[in-house]
Design a protein around this motif. Structure first.
Motif, PDB file in Angstrom:
ATOM      1  N   ALA A 509      51.981 -45.978 100.191  1.00 28.55           N
ATOM      2  CA  ALA A 509      52.848 -46.097 101.361  1.00 28.55           C
ATOM      3  C   ALA A 509      54.287 -46.171 100.880  1.00 28.55           C
ATOM      4  N   MET A 510      55.220 -45.761 101.714  1.00 26.53           N
ATOM      5  CA  MET A 510      56.621 -45.688 101.313  1.00 26.53           C
ATOM      6  C   MET A 510      57.484 -46.553 102.223  1.00 26.53           C
ATOM      7  N   THR A 511      58.479 -47.228 101.640  1.00 25.77           N
ATOM      8  CA  THR A 511      59.430 -48.015 102.414  1.00 25.77           C
ATOM      9  C   THR A 511      60.604 -47.135 102.805  1.00 25.77           C
ATOM     10  N   GLU A 512      61.487 -47.704 103.640  1.00 23.72           N
ATOM     11  CA  GLU A 512      62.636 -46.928 104.108  1.00 23.72           C
ATOM     12  C   GLU A 512      63.632 -46.624 102.999  1.00 23.72           C
ATOM     13  N   ASP A 513      63.632 -47.395 101.906  1.00 26.18           N
ATOM     14  CA  ASP A 513      64.561 -47.144 100.812  1.00 26.18           C
ATOM     15  C   ASP A 513      63.934 -46.318  99.692  1.00 26.18           C
ATOM     16  N   GLY A 514      62.734 -45.776  99.909  1.00 26.34           N
ATOM     17  CA  GLY A 514      62.124 -44.891  98.920  1.00 26.34           C
ATOM     18  C   GLY A 514      61.180 -45.566  97.953  1.00 26.34           C
ATOM     19  N   THR A 515      61.056 -46.886  98.014  1.00 25.81           N
ATOM     20  CA  THR A 515      60.094 -47.584  97.167  1.00 25.81           C
ATOM     21  C   THR A 515      58.664 -47.244  97.621  1.00 25.81           C
ATOM     22  N   VAL A 516      57.743 -47.170  96.651  1.00 29.33           N
ATOM     23  CA  VAL A 516      56.360 -46.801  96.956  1.00 29.33           C
ATOM     24  C   VAL A 516      55.436 -47.990  96.686  1.00 29.33           C
ATOM     25  N   PHE A 517      54.574 -48.287  97.648  1.00 26.53           N
ATOM     26  CA  PHE A 517      53.519 -49.270  97.451  1.00 26.53           C
ATOM     27  C   PHE A 517      52.211 -48.540  97.161  1.00 26.53           C
ATOM     28  N   VAL A 518      51.416 -49.092  96.251  1.00 23.74           N
ATOM     29  CA  VAL A 518      50.142 -48.464  95.904  1.00 23.74           C
ATOM     30  C   VAL A 518      49.081 -49.540  95.731  1.00 23.74           C
ATOM     31  N   GLY A 519      47.884 -49.280  96.239  1.00 23.14           N
ATOM     32  CA  GLY A 519      46.778 -50.215  96.110  1.00 23.14           C
ATOM     33  C   GLY A 519      45.968 -49.942  94.854  1.00 23.14           C
ATOM     34  N   TYR A 520      45.674 -50.991  94.074  1.00 18.07           N
ATOM     35  CA  TYR A 520      44.838 -50.885  92.871  1.00 18.07           C
ATOM     36  C   TYR A 520      43.531 -51.624  93.153  1.00 18.07           C
ATOM     37  N   ARG A 521      42.463 -50.869  93.407  1.00 17.57           N
ATOM     38  CA  ARG A 521      41.251 -51.490  93.920  1.00 17.57           C
ATOM     39  C   ARG A 521      40.487 -52.286  92.869  1.00 17.57           C
ATOM     40  N   THR A 522      40.618 -51.937  91.583  1.00 19.12           N
ATOM     41  CA  THR A 522      39.875 -52.669  90.548  1.00 19.12           C
ATOM     42  C   THR A 522      40.526 -54.008  90.235  1.00 19.12           C
ATOM     43  N   SER A 523      41.848 -54.022  90.153  1.00 20.44           N
ATOM     44  CA  SER A 523      42.562 -55.259  89.827  1.00 20.44           C
ATOM     45  C   SER A 523      42.915 -56.092  91.050  1.00 20.44           C
ATOM     46  N   ASN A 524      42.561 -55.613  92.260  1.00 16.93           N
ATOM     47  CA  ASN A 524      42.750 -56.379  93.497  1.00 16.93           C
ATOM     48  C   ASN A 524      44.205 -56.757  93.752  1.00 16.93           C
ATOM     49  N   VAL A 525      45.104 -55.800  93.544  1.00 16.54           N
ATOM     50  CA  VAL A 525      46.527 -56.059  93.770  1.00 16.54           C
ATOM     51  C   VAL A 525      47.148 -54.848  94.466  1.00 16.54           C
ATOM     52  N   VAL A 526      48.340 -55.076  95.017  1.00 11.10           N
ATOM     53  CA  VAL A 526      49.187 -53.996  95.516  1.00 11.10           C
ATOM     54  C   VAL A 526      50.439 -53.975  94.653  1.00 11.10           C
ATOM     55  N   GLY A 527      50.749 -52.803  94.105  1.00 10.13           N
ATOM     56  CA  GLY A 527      51.914 -52.667  93.237  1.00 10.13           C
ATOM     57  C   GLY A 527      53.070 -51.975  93.935  1.00 10.13           C
ATOM     58  N   GLU A 528      54.235 -52.127  93.329  1.00  7.31           N
ATOM     59  CA  GLU A 528      55.456 -51.486  93.813  1.00  7.31           C
ATOM     60  C   GLU A 528      55.963 -50.544  92.731  1.00  7.31           C
ATOM     61  N   ILE A 529      56.287 -49.304  93.091  1.00 12.60           N
ATOM     62  CA  ILE A 529      56.807 -48.312  92.156  1.00 12.60           C
ATOM     63  C   ILE A 529      58.171 -47.864  92.638  1.00 12.60           C
ATOM     64  N   SER A 530      59.132 -47.794  91.741  1.00 15.11           N
ATOM     65  CA  SER A 530      60.467 -47.347  92.125  1.00 15.11           C
ATOM     66  C   SER A 530      60.433 -45.891  92.564  1.00 15.11           C
ATOM     67  N   GLY A 531      61.395 -45.505  93.386  1.00 11.74           N
ATOM     68  CA  GLY A 531      61.413 -44.162  93.939  1.00 11.74           C
ATOM     69  C   GLY A 531      61.475 -43.063  92.903  1.00 11.74           C
ATOM     70  N   ASP A 532      62.055 -43.365  91.723  1.00  6.83           N
ATOM     71  CA  ASP A 532      62.135 -42.344  90.673  1.00  6.83           C
ATOM     72  C   ASP A 532      60.934 -42.408  89.724  1.00  6.83           C
ATOM     73  N   CYS A 533      59.953 -43.246  90.037  1.00  9.91           N
ATOM     74  CA  CYS A 533      58.706 -43.368  89.262  1.00  9.91           C
ATOM     75  C   CYS A 533      58.934 -43.862  87.833  1.00  9.91           C
ATOM     76  N   THR A 534      59.958 -44.667  87.605  1.00  8.89           N
ATOM     77  CA  THR A 534      60.235 -45.163  86.254  1.00  8.89           C
ATOM     78  C   THR A 534      59.810 -46.609  86.056  1.00  8.89           C
ATOM     79  N   GLU A 535      59.688 -47.374  87.151  1.00  7.64           N
ATOM     80  CA  GLU A 535      59.361 -48.792  87.033  1.00  7.64           C
ATOM     81  C   GLU A 535      58.286 -49.175  88.039  1.00  7.64           C
ATOM     82  N   GLY A 536      57.555 -50.230  87.693  1.00  7.62           N
ATOM     83  CA  GLY A 536      56.518 -50.723  88.599  1.00  7.62           C
ATOM     84  C   GLY A 536      56.231 -52.187  88.369  1.00  7.62           C
TER      85      GLY A 536
END
Length: 588
Positions: A509-536
């Motif tokens: 899912a994407m926020t209004e500022d371009g940040t991406v949220f992603v679900g990790y089903r094995t580790s039971n967490v939701v992560g955040e990825i920067s819009g340029d895909c360099t950080e998480g």
């Protein structure tokens, strides 16, 4: 005035004396009653405010002066003689907000709207809407479940306001205290340097005052909102209790409906109170400044950080049951999209084979559309139209939303695609779809809503098992569970970035500022990825096997479904008050 056609009725009815009895009919033709036998009412004229028999209704539609009048049929007409003759015990005098001199007299079940006669004539005709005369249905409002529910919602909303105000005051006090401590440190540090730092000291103090001013402004705004909400709810509560105690069902009915809408509107305002970005501050002196006094430099930094753990608002977790009486199997929610801030659309990939519309605030399923094949993902292509992927039959189904109901779009019902379509996203007249199959290479396609393929990305070095997509006006993000990547594309299908995950990614899912949220089903967490895909980083923990995820910018809320094969599959999780922006650092 004589009405043509009535004499025949008098002749036929003259032999039956009971037709003239006032006890024969609860609602009778008022026109015939003036000069002939009492006949049962067959309809009601909004414009004349009179009940009419079947013959009078026919004549009414034919005569020049009345052929444009609005007639309610027998099922919709008032069940007492007329608003003017009604024996209602309460003073029913609520004015229509749209037509200020007209009284509210009717209720439209389809639009959940309170109406006057002008509203019925112009916008809510009996032919298109299910209407009721309020005095006929309002009696059940006294001490009703709806009455109890509205009072409970008023209390709940008041408590939420009080809690939000209390939390904001506490965080604000800690932020202001931290700023006061930082200013004290500045003064200590200032004694070590000469008067050349006066200007720098002034700058940092002014910056601190600006932040304090912003804090005060935020607090004032929260106080104003909470005060207005509490005041309005108190007035509504008093009115509801008064109408209930004084046995005024019509006024109570209207007040309940208006209060329900008011609570719904206030819910969005209160939800936004958590958006304020209030931080604590410390002063970090620059130890090398004594050696740099002869050069232009900075005195130190005011670094914003999240409040301490005890004072920080923890994520507000809530669950919504999405299993209905129609479902014969446990649910498996694999796709989600928001149509409005309070309407969530979900795809049930289980053998229930359904798309459902969920009211977020009432925590209930409003509508359910079943298919002959399992729906995998869903996206909104307009304010009232959805696109659903059906991978088993290689089809995209379009769904129309009308009056909180889901129906198949007959004009553009289905779109056949070349492969097993899974994830889907959209922007204006374009769709982006992921395809995966054991027999064919994986791919991602960008196509027009009419089916014209614009770009196909079919490269095993990029995608091996693309599952979910999310999109905005400038870019597309695709999660691949086999590659363990989230890939950024532009609308020409060109790769613009790639983030390598430590776990298999699912929903994105994407926020209004371009940040991406992603679900990790094995580790039971939701992560955040920067819009340029360099950080998480991880932003939500202990989310049970997150499958589909969706971010609501209006309410700063994350919705997640689970892949866990337990009863949890029948619920959608709702997480709010967890998303913090990057730290703020001011240099002086």
């Amino acid at each position: 005035m004589a009405v043509p056609g009535k004499r025949l009725i008098k002749i036929f009815s003259s032999s039956t004396t009971s037709m003239g009895s006032e006890e024969d009919y609860k609602v009778y033709c008022q026109l015939c009653d003036r000069s002939g036998p009492r006949l049962p009412a067959h309809g009601f004229c909004i414009n004349c405010s009179e009940h009419l028999c079947q013959t009078c209704c026919t004549v009414h539609r034919q005569q020049t002066f009345s052929r444009h009048h609005v007639l309610l049929d027998k099922s919709s007409m008032p069940q007492s003689l007329s608003p003017g003759i009604s024996n209602q015990s309460d003073s029913f005098k609520k004015l229509c907000p749209k037509h200020g001199t007209e009284l509210i007299m009717f209720y439209c079940h389809d639009h959940k709207a309170l109406l006057c006669s002008v509203c019925v004539s112009n916008e809510h005709t009996a032919a298109s809407c299910k209407l009721n005369y309020i005095p006929d249905i309002s009696g059940q409002s006294i001490n009703s479940k709806e009455y109890q529910d509205v009072l409970k919602e008023i209390n709940d909303m008041t408590e939420r306001c009080n809690k939000s105000l209390k939390d904001m005051k506490k965080i604000n006090d800690e932020s202001n205290q931290s700023l006061a401590d930082a200013l004290a440190d500045i003064n200590k540090f200032r004694t070590k340097i000469n008067q050349r730092l006066d200007k720098m000291e002034k700058q940092v103090k002014e910056a601190a005052k600006v932040i304090q001013k912003d804090n005060s402004k935020n607090l004032t705004q929260v106080e104003t909102v909470c005060g207005d909400v509490s005041k309005s709810l108190k007035l509504a509560s008093n009115a509801i209790k008064h109408f209930n105690i004084s046995k005024q069902p019509s006024n109570l009915f209207v007040e309940l409906k208006q209060t329900e809408q008011m609570i719904k509107d206030f819910g969005q305002s209160v939800a936004r109170l958590s958006e304020y970005d209030v931080r604590e501050y410390t002063f970090e002196p620059n130890e090398a400044i004594l050696n740099l006094l002869h050069k232009e430099g900075f005195m130190g930094t005011l670094k914003g950080r999240a409040p301490s753990f005890k004072s920080r608002q923890c994520p507000h977790l809530d669950k919504i049951c999405i299993k209905t009486s129609q479902d014969k199997n446990p649910c498996w929610i694999t796709g989600m999209t928001l149509l409005t801030p309070d309407l969530l659309i979900i795809a049930d990939f289980s053998d229930n084979m359904a798309i459902k519309m969920v009211d977020i605030y009432r925590k209930s399923v409003l509508s359910q559309q079943c298919f002959d094949s399992r729906p995998r993902d869903v996206t909104s292509v307009s304010h009232n139209e959805l696109a659903v992927t059906l991978p088993d039959i290689q089809t995209i189904q379009f769904i129309y939303v009308s009056r909180n109901n889901l129906t198949k779009n007959q004009l553009l019902s289905t779109l056949k695609v070349d492969g097993n379509c899974w994830g889907i996203g959209s922007y204006k007249d374009k769709l982006v779809v992921s395809f995966k199959s054991l027999l064919r290479p994986a791919k991602v396609q960008i196509l027009l809503i009419n089916g014209t393929v614009l770009h196909t990305i079919e490269d095993e070095n990029i995608f091996k098992n693309p599952v979910y997509v999310t999109s905005c006006d400038t870019c597309i993000y695709v999660s691949d569970s086999k590659m363990k990547t989230v890939t950024k594309l532009n609308w020409r299908g060109e790769v613009k970035g790639k983030y390598v995950c430590t776990d298999k990614p699912c929903g994105v899912a994407m926020t209004e500022d371009g940040t991406v949220f992603v679900g990790y089903r094995t580790s039971n967490v939701v992560g955040e990825i920067s819009g340029d895909c360099t950080e998480g980083q991880v932003v939500l923990k202990n989310i049970q096997s997150p499958q589909a995820v969706y971010w609501s910018a209006d309410t700063c809320t994350m919705y997640t479904s689970t892949l866990d094969f337990t009863e949890e599959r029948n619920y959608i999780s709702k997480s709010s008050n967890f998303y913090n922006r990057d730290k703020l650092i001011f240099h002086f």
